[in-house]
Design a protein around this motif. Structure first.
Motif, mmCIF file in Angstrom:
data_model
loop_
_atom_site.group_PDB
_atom_site.id
_atom_site.type_symbol
_atom_site.label_atom_id
_atom_site.label_comp_id
_atom_site.label_asym_id
_atom_site.label_seq_id
_atom_site.Cartn_x
_atom_site.Cartn_y
_atom_site.Cartn_z
ATOM 1 N N PHE A 197 20.473 39.662 53.505
ATOM 2 C CA PHE A 197 20.710 40.935 54.186
ATOM 3 C C PHE A 197 22.190 41.196 54.455
ATOM 4 C CE2 PHE A 197 16.311 40.000 55.422
ATOM 5 C CZ PHE A 197 15.713 41.173 54.987
ATOM 6 N N ASP A 198 23.054 40.376 53.908
ATOM 7 C CA ASP A 198 24.497 40.507 54.153
ATOM 8 C C ASP A 198 25.153 41.178 52.967
ATOM 9 O OD1 ASP A 198 27.103 40.290 54.900
ATOM 10 O OD2 ASP A 198 27.185 38.106 54.851
ATOM 11 N N ASP A 199 25.541 42.450 53.113
ATOM 12 C CA ASP A 199 26.125 43.185 51.995
ATOM 13 C C ASP A 199 27.624 42.955 51.851
ATOM 14 O OD1 ASP A 199 26.942 44.573 54.203
ATOM 15 O OD2 ASP A 199 26.232 46.533 53.535
ATOM 16 N N SER A 200 28.225 42.117 52.679
ATOM 17 C CA SER A 200 29.657 41.852 52.542
ATOM 18 C C SER A 200 29.951 41.026 51.298
ATOM 19 C CB SER A 200 30.201 41.135 53.782
ATOM 20 O OG SER A 200 29.626 39.857 53.909
ATOM 21 N N GLU A 201 28.941 40.321 50.747
ATOM 22 C CA GLU A 201 29.136 39.524 49.534
ATOM 23 C C GLU A 201 29.567 40.401 48.363
ATOM 24 O OE1 GLU A 201 28.416 36.115 48.519
ATOM 25 O OE2 GLU A 201 28.644 35.665 50.642
ATOM 26 N N ILE A 202 29.077 41.628 48.282
ATOM 27 C CA ILE A 202 29.385 42.508 47.154
ATOM 28 C C ILE A 202 30.872 42.845 47.105
ATOM 29 C CG2 ILE A 202 28.981 44.726 48.285
ATOM 30 C CD1 ILE A 202 27.699 43.811 44.807
ATOM 31 N N GLU A 203 31.549 42.755 48.238
ATOM 32 C CA GLU A 203 32.976 43.054 48.276
ATOM 33 C C GLU A 203 33.790 42.045 47.474
ATOM 34 O OE1 GLU A 203 33.990 43.162 52.377
ATOM 35 O OE2 GLU A 203 32.678 44.843 52.801
ATOM 36 N N ASN A 204 33.258 40.870 47.231
ATOM 37 C CA ASN A 204 33.987 39.830 46.510
ATOM 38 C C ASN A 204 33.725 39.853 45.012
ATOM 39 O OD1 ASN A 204 35.137 38.828 48.877
ATOM 40 N ND2 ASN A 204 33.300 37.660 49.323
ATOM 41 N N ILE A 205 32.920 40.778 44.545
ATOM 42 C CA ILE A 205 32.597 40.849 43.125
ATOM 43 C C ILE A 205 33.479 41.902 42.462
ATOM 44 C CG2 ILE A 205 30.784 41.351 41.464
ATOM 45 C CD1 ILE A 205 28.780 40.392 43.559
ATOM 46 N N MET A 206 34.084 41.525 41.374
ATOM 47 C CA MET A 206 34.949 42.406 40.587
ATOM 48 C C MET A 206 36.052 43.044 41.435
ATOM 49 S SD MET A 206 32.465 44.158 37.729
ATOM 50 C CE MET A 206 33.788 44.881 36.804
ATOM 51 N N GLN A 207 36.687 42.245 42.274
ATOM 52 C CA GLN A 207 37.832 42.767 43.016
ATOM 53 C C GLN A 207 38.897 43.149 41.997
ATOM 54 O OE1 GLN A 207 38.850 39.662 45.769
ATOM 55 N NE2 GLN A 207 37.659 40.631 47.378
ATOM 56 N N SER A 208 39.581 44.241 42.248
ATOM 57 C CA SER A 208 40.538 44.709 41.248
ATOM 58 C C SER A 208 41.793 45.291 41.881
ATOM 59 C CB SER A 208 39.882 45.756 40.347
ATOM 60 O OG SER A 208 39.411 46.845 41.097
ATOM 61 N N ASP A 209 42.843 45.273 41.073
ATOM 62 C CA ASP A 209 44.109 45.930 41.405
ATOM 63 C C ASP A 209 44.397 46.914 40.287
ATOM 64 O OD1 ASP A 209 44.453 44.195 43.591
ATOM 65 O OD2 ASP A 209 45.541 42.745 42.380
ATOM 66 N N VAL A 210 44.801 48.112 40.652
ATOM 67 C CA VAL A 210 45.182 49.125 39.665
ATOM 68 C C VAL A 210 46.610 49.534 39.965
ATOM 69 C CG1 VAL A 210 44.673 51.384 38.680
ATOM 70 C CG2 VAL A 210 42.798 49.954 39.522
ATOM 71 N N ALA A 211 47.470 49.379 38.953
ATOM 72 C CA ALA A 211 48.881 49.745 39.107
ATOM 73 C C ALA A 211 49.236 50.755 38.027
ATOM 74 C CB ALA A 211 49.768 48.498 38.987
ATOM 75 N N GLU A 212 50.290 51.514 38.302
ATOM 76 C CA GLU A 212 50.709 52.518 37.326
ATOM 77 C C GLU A 212 52.214 52.657 37.334
ATOM 78 O OE1 GLU A 212 50.031 57.146 37.190
ATOM 79 O OE2 GLU A 212 49.601 56.489 39.224
ATOM 80 N N ASN A 213 52.759 52.972 36.183
ATOM 81 C CA ASN A 213 54.153 53.377 36.068
ATOM 82 C C ASN A 213 54.203 54.571 35.124
ATOM 83 O OD1 ASN A 213 54.120 52.360 33.412
ATOM 84 N ND2 ASN A 213 54.953 50.390 34.030
ATOM 85 N N ASP A 214 55.378 54.949 34.658
ATOM 86 C CA ASP A 214 55.494 56.126 33.799
ATOM 87 C C ASP A 214 54.810 55.939 32.450
ATOM 88 O OD1 ASP A 214 56.940 57.381 35.757
ATOM 89 O OD2 ASP A 214 58.895 56.875 34.893
ATOM 90 N N LYS A 215 54.706 54.696 31.985
ATOM 91 C CA LYS A 215 54.192 54.432 30.641
ATOM 92 C C LYS A 215 52.702 54.136 30.585
ATOM 93 C CE LYS A 215 58.505 52.419 28.988
ATOM 94 N NZ LYS A 215 59.107 51.225 28.407
ATOM 95 N N ASP A 216 52.166 53.426 31.600
ATOM 96 C CA ASP A 216 50.779 52.988 31.495
ATOM 97 C C ASP A 216 50.147 52.685 32.845
ATOM 98 O OD1 ASP A 216 51.798 50.458 32.256
ATOM 99 O OD2 ASP A 216 51.966 49.811 30.180
ATOM 100 N N TYR A 217 48.841 52.437 32.790
ATOM 101 C CA TYR A 217 48.091 51.899 33.917
ATOM 102 C C TYR A 217 47.830 50.431 33.597
ATOM 103 C CZ TYR A 217 46.747 56.774 34.908
ATOM 104 O OH TYR A 217 46.741 58.110 35.181
#
Length: 141
Positions: A27-47
């Motif tokens: 019953f603890d939905d906090s576990e889902i927060e640890n799945i597929m954690q991601s960082d998205v960065a961007e500059n002028d050329k790409d993501y």
């Protein structure tokens, strides 16, 4: 006061989990927060997107880009240890399953997307379109 309420809730959930035989975190939905954690960065050329996908084989990871949306999915099989037939598992947290995430990243040159998987981290580079090769750009006179 809030801690007492949360402790009572946790005690009740633990008792329910034990009574019904559910996993400890059923019953603890906090576990889902640890799945597929991601960082998205961007500059002028790409993501650049970095996604934690531990325990997955790169052959079980799918990456696609369509209509401005990057879709990433992965799956892993159960960790079944049959090397010691005399032991019974008394606690199990590793499991099998599939998961996916989507990221809206517009104006990407889809044919130049590059992905690399190393040590459980998927890194995807998505080059941006430049004004010169953007087919939807219209100059107004």
């Amino acid at each position: 006061m809030a801690n007492d309420i949360m402790n009572r809730r946790n005690d009740m959930m633990d008792a329910m989990n034990d009574w019904f035989g559910f996993p400890r975190n059923f019953f603890d939905d906090s576990e889902i927060e640890n799945i597929m954690q991601s960082d998205v960065a961007e500059n002028d050329k790409d993501y650049m997107v970095k996604i934690d996908m531990p325990g997955m084989d790169k052959n079980n990871i799918n990456v696609s880009y369509k209509d401005g949306v990057l879709n990433v999915s992965g799956s892993r099989k159960s960790f079944k240890d049959t090397s010691d037939k005399d032991r019974n598992i008394i606690h199990k947290e590793r499991s099998e399953g599939s998961i996916s995430r989507s990221y809206r990243l517009p104006n990407v040159v889809a044919t130049d997307i590059h992905a690399k998987y190393d040590n459980g981290i998927l890194t995807i580079t998505l080059p941006k379109q430049t004004a010169g090769n953007d087919g939807n750009s219209i100059q107004i006179d």
